[in-house]
Scaffold this motif. Structure first.
Motif, PDB file in Angstrom:
ATOM      1  N   LYS A 112      -5.701   3.972  -8.922  1.00 29.77           N
ATOM      2  CA  LYS A 112      -5.430   4.241  -7.508  1.00 29.77           C
ATOM      3  C   LYS A 112      -6.257   3.962  -6.382  1.00 29.77           C
ATOM      4  CE  LYS A 112      -2.635   8.351  -8.686  1.00 29.77           C
ATOM      5  NZ  LYS A 112      -2.353   9.726  -8.759  1.00 29.77           N
ATOM      6  N   ASN A 113      -7.372   3.697  -6.887  1.00 35.74           N
ATOM      7  CA  ASN A 113      -8.462   3.671  -5.815  1.00 35.74           C
ATOM      8  C   ASN A 113      -8.589   2.010  -5.444  1.00 35.74           C
ATOM      9  OD1 ASN A 113      -8.969   6.306  -5.341  1.00 35.74           O
ATOM     10  ND2 ASN A 113     -10.707   6.353  -6.625  1.00 35.74           N
ATOM     11  N   LEU A 114      -7.920   1.235  -6.277  1.00 32.45           N
ATOM     12  CA  LEU A 114      -8.146  -0.423  -6.061  1.00 32.45           C
ATOM     13  C   LEU A 114      -7.608  -0.610  -4.535  1.00 32.45           C
ATOM     14  CD1 LEU A 114      -7.259  -1.621  -9.656  1.00 32.45           C
ATOM     15  CD2 LEU A 114      -9.334  -1.809  -8.489  1.00 32.45           C
ATOM     16  N   GLU A 115      -8.448  -1.379  -3.971  1.00 30.81           N
ATOM     17  CA  GLU A 115      -7.981  -1.912  -2.554  1.00 30.81           C
ATOM     18  C   GLU A 115      -7.897  -3.583  -2.659  1.00 30.81           C
ATOM     19  OE1 GLU A 115     -10.776  -0.716   0.193  1.00 30.81           O
ATOM     20  OE2 GLU A 115     -10.380   1.388   0.033  1.00 30.81           O
ATOM     21  N   GLY A 116      -6.840  -3.934  -1.958  1.00 34.61           N
ATOM     22  CA  GLY A 116      -6.508  -5.399  -2.001  1.00 34.61           C
ATOM     23  C   GLY A 116      -5.029  -5.614  -2.330  1.00 34.61           C
ATOM     24  N   GLU A 117      -4.657  -6.778  -2.394  1.00 36.08           N
ATOM     25  CA  GLU A 117      -3.353  -7.289  -2.815  1.00 36.08           C
ATOM     26  C   GLU A 117      -3.349  -7.940  -4.373  1.00 36.08           C
ATOM     27  OE1 GLU A 117      -0.426  -6.598  -1.168  1.00 36.08           O
ATOM     28  OE2 GLU A 117      -1.502  -5.377   0.103  1.00 36.08           O
ATOM     29  N   PHE A 118      -2.657  -7.362  -5.170  1.00 38.14           N
ATOM     30  CA  PHE A 118      -2.752  -7.788  -6.543  1.00 38.14           C
ATOM     31  C   PHE A 118      -1.094  -8.001  -7.012  1.00 38.14           C
ATOM     32  CE2 PHE A 118      -5.950  -4.654  -5.636  1.00 38.14           C
ATOM     33  CZ  PHE A 118      -7.320  -5.480  -6.210  1.00 38.14           C
ATOM     34  N   ASN A 119      -1.161  -9.163  -7.160  1.00 33.17           N
ATOM     35  CA  ASN A 119       0.321  -9.746  -7.469  1.00 33.17           C
ATOM     36  C   ASN A 119       0.128 -10.299  -9.138  1.00 33.17           C
ATOM     37  OD1 ASN A 119       1.879  -9.335  -5.079  1.00 33.17           O
ATOM     38  ND2 ASN A 119       0.633 -10.960  -4.192  1.00 33.17           N
ATOM     39  N   PHE A 120       0.379  -9.599  -9.999  1.00 35.00           N
ATOM     40  CA  PHE A 120       0.476  -9.876 -11.242  1.00 35.00           C
ATOM     41  C   PHE A 120       1.609 -10.527 -11.795  1.00 35.00           C
ATOM     42  CE2 PHE A 120      -2.894  -6.924 -11.133  1.00 35.00           C
ATOM     43  CZ  PHE A 120      -4.251  -7.622 -11.934  1.00 35.00           C
ATOM     44  N   GLU A 121       1.421 -11.498 -12.865  1.00 32.15           N
ATOM     45  CA  GLU A 121       2.832 -12.143 -13.621  1.00 32.15           C
ATOM     46  C   GLU A 121       2.318 -12.092 -14.798  1.00 32.15           C
ATOM     47  OE1 GLU A 121       4.736 -15.406 -10.712  1.00 32.15           O
ATOM     48  OE2 GLU A 121       2.572 -15.611 -11.036  1.00 32.15           O
ATOM     49  N   VAL A 170       0.373 -16.460 -25.465  1.00 36.87           N
ATOM     50  CA  VAL A 170       0.892 -15.011 -24.777  1.00 36.87           C
ATOM     51  C   VAL A 170       0.069 -14.002 -25.341  1.00 36.87           C
ATOM     52  CG1 VAL A 170       3.240 -15.836 -24.248  1.00 36.87           C
ATOM     53  CG2 VAL A 170       2.749 -14.985 -26.353  1.00 36.87           C
ATOM     54  N   PRO A 171      -0.121 -13.000 -24.400  1.00 36.12           N
ATOM     55  CA  PRO A 171       0.390 -12.852 -23.154  1.00 36.12           C
ATOM     56  C   PRO A 171      -0.710 -13.830 -22.232  1.00 36.12           C
ATOM     57  CG  PRO A 171      -1.038 -11.165 -24.001  1.00 36.12           C
ATOM     58  CD  PRO A 171      -0.732 -11.626 -24.983  1.00 36.12           C
ATOM     59  N   SER A 172      -0.010 -14.309 -21.587  1.00 34.41           N
ATOM     60  CA  SER A 172      -0.969 -15.188 -20.377  1.00 34.41           C
ATOM     61  C   SER A 172      -0.600 -14.436 -18.826  1.00 34.41           C
ATOM     62  CB  SER A 172      -0.411 -16.456 -20.334  1.00 34.41           C
ATOM     63  OG  SER A 172      -1.008 -17.520 -21.339  1.00 34.41           O
ATOM     64  N   ILE A 173      -1.574 -13.897 -18.498  1.00 34.53           N
ATOM     65  CA  ILE A 173      -1.642 -13.024 -17.196  1.00 34.53           C
ATOM     66  C   ILE A 173      -2.127 -13.859 -15.857  1.00 34.53           C
ATOM     67  CG2 ILE A 173      -2.289 -10.956 -16.045  1.00 34.53           C
ATOM     68  CD1 ILE A 173      -3.335 -10.522 -19.080  1.00 34.53           C
ATOM     69  N   TYR A 174      -1.216 -14.022 -14.978  1.00 36.52           N
ATOM     70  CA  TYR A 174      -1.635 -14.595 -13.670  1.00 36.52           C
ATOM     71  C   TYR A 174      -1.800 -13.474 -12.503  1.00 36.52           C
ATOM     72  CZ  TYR A 174      -0.849 -19.195 -15.545  1.00 36.52           C
ATOM     73  OH  TYR A 174      -0.809 -20.429 -16.327  1.00 36.52           O
ATOM     74  N   LEU A 175      -2.870 -13.961 -11.558  1.00 33.85           N
ATOM     75  CA  LEU A 175      -2.971 -12.895 -10.491  1.00 33.85           C
ATOM     76  C   LEU A 175      -3.209 -13.688  -9.216  1.00 33.85           C
ATOM     77  CD1 LEU A 175      -3.850 -10.312  -8.898  1.00 33.85           C
ATOM     78  CD2 LEU A 175      -6.084 -10.536  -9.907  1.00 33.85           C
ATOM     79  N   ASN A 176      -2.040 -13.433  -8.391  1.00 37.80           N
ATOM     80  CA  ASN A 176      -1.870 -14.148  -7.155  1.00 37.80           C
ATOM     81  C   ASN A 176      -1.755 -15.627  -7.361  1.00 37.80           C
ATOM     82  OD1 ASN A 176      -2.282 -11.611  -5.810  1.00 37.80           O
ATOM     83  ND2 ASN A 176      -4.346 -11.566  -5.589  1.00 37.80           N
ATOM     84  N   GLY A 177      -1.255 -16.005  -8.488  1.00 40.64           N
ATOM     85  CA  GLY A 177      -0.927 -17.441  -8.565  1.00 40.64           C
ATOM     86  C   GLY A 177      -1.852 -17.941  -9.522  1.00 40.64           C
ATOM     87  N   GLU A 178      -2.978 -17.322  -9.823  1.00 36.51           N
ATOM     88  CA  GLU A 178      -4.157 -18.058 -10.727  1.00 36.51           C
ATOM     89  C   GLU A 178      -4.222 -17.426 -12.016  1.00 36.51           C
ATOM     90  OE1 GLU A 178      -5.761 -20.796  -9.766  1.00 36.51           O
ATOM     91  OE2 GLU A 178      -4.825 -20.912  -7.867  1.00 36.51           O
ATOM     92  N   ILE A 190      -8.496  -4.590 -17.931  1.00 36.29           N
ATOM     93  CA  ILE A 190      -8.203  -5.373 -16.670  1.00 36.29           C
ATOM     94  C   ILE A 190      -9.076  -4.737 -15.537  1.00 36.29           C
ATOM     95  CG2 ILE A 190      -6.158  -5.235 -15.062  1.00 36.29           C
ATOM     96  CD1 ILE A 190      -4.259  -5.172 -17.527  1.00 36.29           C
ATOM     97  N   LEU A 191      -9.096  -3.422 -15.512  1.00 34.96           N
ATOM     98  CA  LEU A 191      -9.931  -2.815 -14.446  1.00 34.96           C
ATOM     99  C   LEU A 191     -11.480  -3.353 -14.392  1.00 34.96           C
ATOM    100  CD1 LEU A 191      -8.887   0.964 -14.719  1.00 34.96           C
ATOM    101  CD2 LEU A 191      -8.525  -0.559 -12.485  1.00 34.96           C
ATOM    102  N   ALA A 192     -11.955  -3.577 -15.427  1.00 33.33           N
ATOM    103  CA  ALA A 192     -13.115  -4.088 -15.736  1.00 33.33           C
ATOM    104  C   ALA A 192     -13.513  -5.412 -15.031  1.00 33.33           C
ATOM    105  CB  ALA A 192     -13.882  -4.266 -17.140  1.00 33.33           C
ATOM    106  N   LYS A 193     -12.344  -6.083 -15.161  1.00 29.96           N
ATOM    107  CA  LYS A 193     -12.166  -7.482 -14.337  1.00 29.96           C
ATOM    108  C   LYS A 193     -12.014  -7.406 -12.924  1.00 29.96           C
ATOM    109  CE  LYS A 193     -10.972 -11.295 -16.310  1.00 29.96           C
ATOM    110  NZ  LYS A 193     -10.211 -12.327 -16.975  1.00 29.96           N
ATOM    111  N   LEU A 194     -11.359  -6.344 -12.478  1.00 26.16           N
ATOM    112  CA  LEU A 194     -10.875  -6.162 -10.997  1.00 26.16           C
ATOM    113  C   LEU A 194     -11.854  -5.549 -10.223  1.00 26.16           C
ATOM    114  CD1 LEU A 194      -7.319  -5.265 -11.317  1.00 26.16           C
ATOM    115  CD2 LEU A 194      -8.258  -7.379 -10.654  1.00 26.16           C
ATOM    116  N   ASP A 195     -12.671  -4.275 -10.950  1.00 28.51           N
ATOM    117  CA  ASP A 195     -13.693  -3.714 -10.255  1.00 28.51           C
ATOM    118  C   ASP A 195     -14.926  -4.310 -10.797  1.00 28.51           C
ATOM    119  OD1 ASP A 195     -15.088  -1.725  -9.427  1.00 28.51           O
ATOM    120  OD2 ASP A 195     -13.950  -0.003 -10.183  1.00 28.51           O
ATOM    121  N   THR A 196     -15.627  -4.889  -9.961  1.00 33.35           N
ATOM    122  CA  THR A 196     -16.893  -5.508 -10.303  1.00 33.35           C
ATOM    123  C   THR A 196     -18.036  -4.645 -10.704  1.00 33.35           C
ATOM    124  OG1 THR A 196     -17.425  -6.088  -8.025  1.00 33.35           O
ATOM    125  CG2 THR A 196     -16.144  -7.818  -9.553  1.00 33.35           C
ATOM    126  N   GLY A 197     -17.915  -3.331  -9.712  1.00 34.01           N
ATOM    127  CA  GLY A 197     -19.064  -2.523  -9.947  1.00 34.01           C
ATOM    128  C   GLY A 197     -18.668  -1.511 -11.376  1.00 34.01           C
TER     129      GLY A 197
END
Length: 518
Positions: A112-121, A170-178, A190-197
């Motif tokens: 819930k506390n993640l900030e930013g825009e995260f478009n996952f595919e 698979v699974p192959s995961i894209y975030l914001n097109g990358e 997933i959180l460990a990769k997004l939340d660097t701290g």
């Protein structure tokens, strides 16, 4: 679409829905769209809190979104989520409908506390047992945080995207097109990769923990059993695991676990973790062991250090870190891993429909993989290092009966070839004639056995030349108070049922060691 029995079960689940929501389908005139519409119509008929619309305008057809009324959720399935993904669909229906997740409160708060825009595919296949964990994790994140959007895409139905992005695993995961990641991931990974701290905060928490009576390193069948047996003795027990479930998570059908006629690896892994959580066990996930520092004196504390800088102390340690797939260790293998080089035929096989592939290894795993793949791909070339296949006779007979399979024995793979983006072939040497040959193909499935996860123990615990921990009849290593269990040890026959027994034995031995030290 759904049979009567499945409808009855699903209706019972959907009674847990507390908030109304709508399913918005984007369809065309194709047969798959009609199939999806049938599924969604059945679902909507089972709950008065679910409305179905078929006027969606998403570019991916067939697809559907789950939208909470007056809510802000972006969660979509592109394809027909049956097979392994049906459970993902059911969970998404419940969670969008307001039913709470069983995920820990700390993880939910972090999402819930993640900030930013995260478009996952996420690209999945219906036969992939690893994919649901990723799909379910990202779906939950999309439900909990409006900044997170997720689309789960069946690669078999959207081959143009698969080709464009050159997805071969698979699974192959894209975030914001990358490309964000490949392979199994849960919310914590997933959180460990997004939340660097997060890693530093996690290490700080671990460093502050008191010493354990028994610290189990590894969360597979051996580790889970050891934790349960230790906790039942009423002693302070912890489990530090890189991923709970271990190699079982990568196992498809399990039909020889006594009293369970048939199950699948991920299902068994979840059951193992749920069982452990019924006891007072401190479970620490995403912890990769880096070093063991044995106690300086008899009765002292052992220390296990981890990659993130954390360290845990314990009176006894049970090492149950299991094993991993053996790699070929040839030029090109790492470069094209996930881009044609694969290790799970069940997961990635459907992505090679109509293409040419090789299977490396002539044991049961290799031959079974070749048989499975032969029903999907254009042609399979099986390469065996020895003079003859090592698989059971019934499997060999089945393999030899298939018209689109070539079997090569005395074949040593020496190189994986590619064009910089994907695999284009492999090179092998005929060990009889020394002649070198090139096979043009698009995929290579490696099935050549296992390696124990014991590199971090070198220089401390006594290992065989193969890297297995040497243990005695009680699971004791050469270091008093350090025990081994499961596939990482010298115990013969690497089977789940044997690992379970070895885990129990190691825990009982650790308890015996503790009471004699008191």
């Amino acid at each position: 679409m759904l049979d009567a029995n499945l409808k009855t079960q699903l209706k019972a689940y959907l009674e847990k829905v507390t908030q109304p929501f709508e399913i918005v389908a984007s369809l065309d005139d194709g047969a798959k769209s009609q199939e999806l519409l049938g599924l969604l119509t059945d679902i909507a008929s089972l709950s008065d809190k679910i409305a179905l619309r078929s006027d969606g305008d998403d570019s991916r057809k067939p697809s559907f979104a789950l939208n909470r009324i007056n809510g802000n959720i972006s969660l979509r399935f592109a394809g027909i989520p049956m097979g392994h993904e049906f459970s993902s669909l059911v969970l998404a229906l419940l969670q969008v409908g307001g039913h709470p997740s069983k995920t820990s409160a700390d993880v939910i708060e972090q999402i819930k506390n993640l900030e930013g825009e995260f478009n996952f595919e996420t690209y999945f296949s219906l036969s992939c047992q690893n994919c649901p964990d990723v799909v379910q994790a990202l779906n939950l994140m999309a439900v909990l945080n409006p900044n997170i959007r997720h689309v789960a895409i069946d690669g078999a139905l959207f081959q143009d995207e698969v080709e464009q992005r050159q997805i071969m695993s698979v699974p192959s995961i894209y975030l914001n097109g990358e490309l964000f990641g490949q392979g199994r991931m849960g919310e914590e990974e997933i959180l460990a990769k997004l939340d660097t701290g997060a890693s530093a905060r996690d290490a700080e928490k671990l460093n502050a923990k008191d010493a354990f009576d028994v610290l189990v390193v590894g969360g597979g069948p051996a580790g889970a059993t050891a934790a349960i047996y230790a906790a039942r003795k009423g002693i302070r027990t912890g489990v530090a695991a890189e991923r709970f479930g271990g190699q079982v998570l990568d196992t498809m059908a399990i039909e020889n676990f006594i009293s369970v006629p048939e199950t699948e690896g991920p299902k068994l892994a979840r059951a193992l973790e749920e069982h452990v959580r019924q006891y007072d066990v401190d479970i620490m996930n995403l912890q990769r062991a880096a070093k063991l520092v044995p106690a300086a004196s008899e009765g002292g504390l052992h220390e296990v250090q981890f990659d993130n800088g954390a360290a845990l102390k314990a009176k006894t340690v049970i090492v149950a870190t299991g094993a991993r797939w053996r790699e070929m260790n040839v030029p090109g293998e790492q470069e094209y891993r996930g881009r044609g080089v694969a290790y799970c035929p069940h997961c990635d096989g459907p992505l090679f429909k109509g293409k040419r592939v090789a299977v490396i290894g002539g044991g049961n795993s290799g031959v079974e993989a070749a048989i499975d793949l032969a029903g999907i791909v254009a042609h399979v070339t099986l390469l065996e290092f020895g003079e003859q296949l090592r698989a059971d006779a019934v499997l060999q007979n089945k393999l030899r009966s298939l018209p689109n399979v070539t079997i090569l024995t005395m074949a040593q793979t020496t190189e994986v070839k590619g064009d910089g983006q994907k695999v284009t072939g492999l090179v092998y040497k005929d060990r009889g004639s020394e002649a070198v040959h090139t096979v043009e193909l698009e995929g290579i499935f490696v099935q050549i056995g296992l390696l124990p996860n014991s590199d971090w123990l070198k220089g401390t615990v006594e290992l065989t030349r193969f890297g297995e921990i040497i243990t005695d009849a009680k699971g004791q290593t050469n270091i008093p108070g350090v025990f081994g269990a499961g596939d990482v040890t010298t115990v013969p026959y690497k089977q789940i049922v044997i690992a379970v027994g070895e885990g129990a034995k190691a825990a009982l031995s650790a308890f015996d060691h503790l009471i004699r030290q008191a």
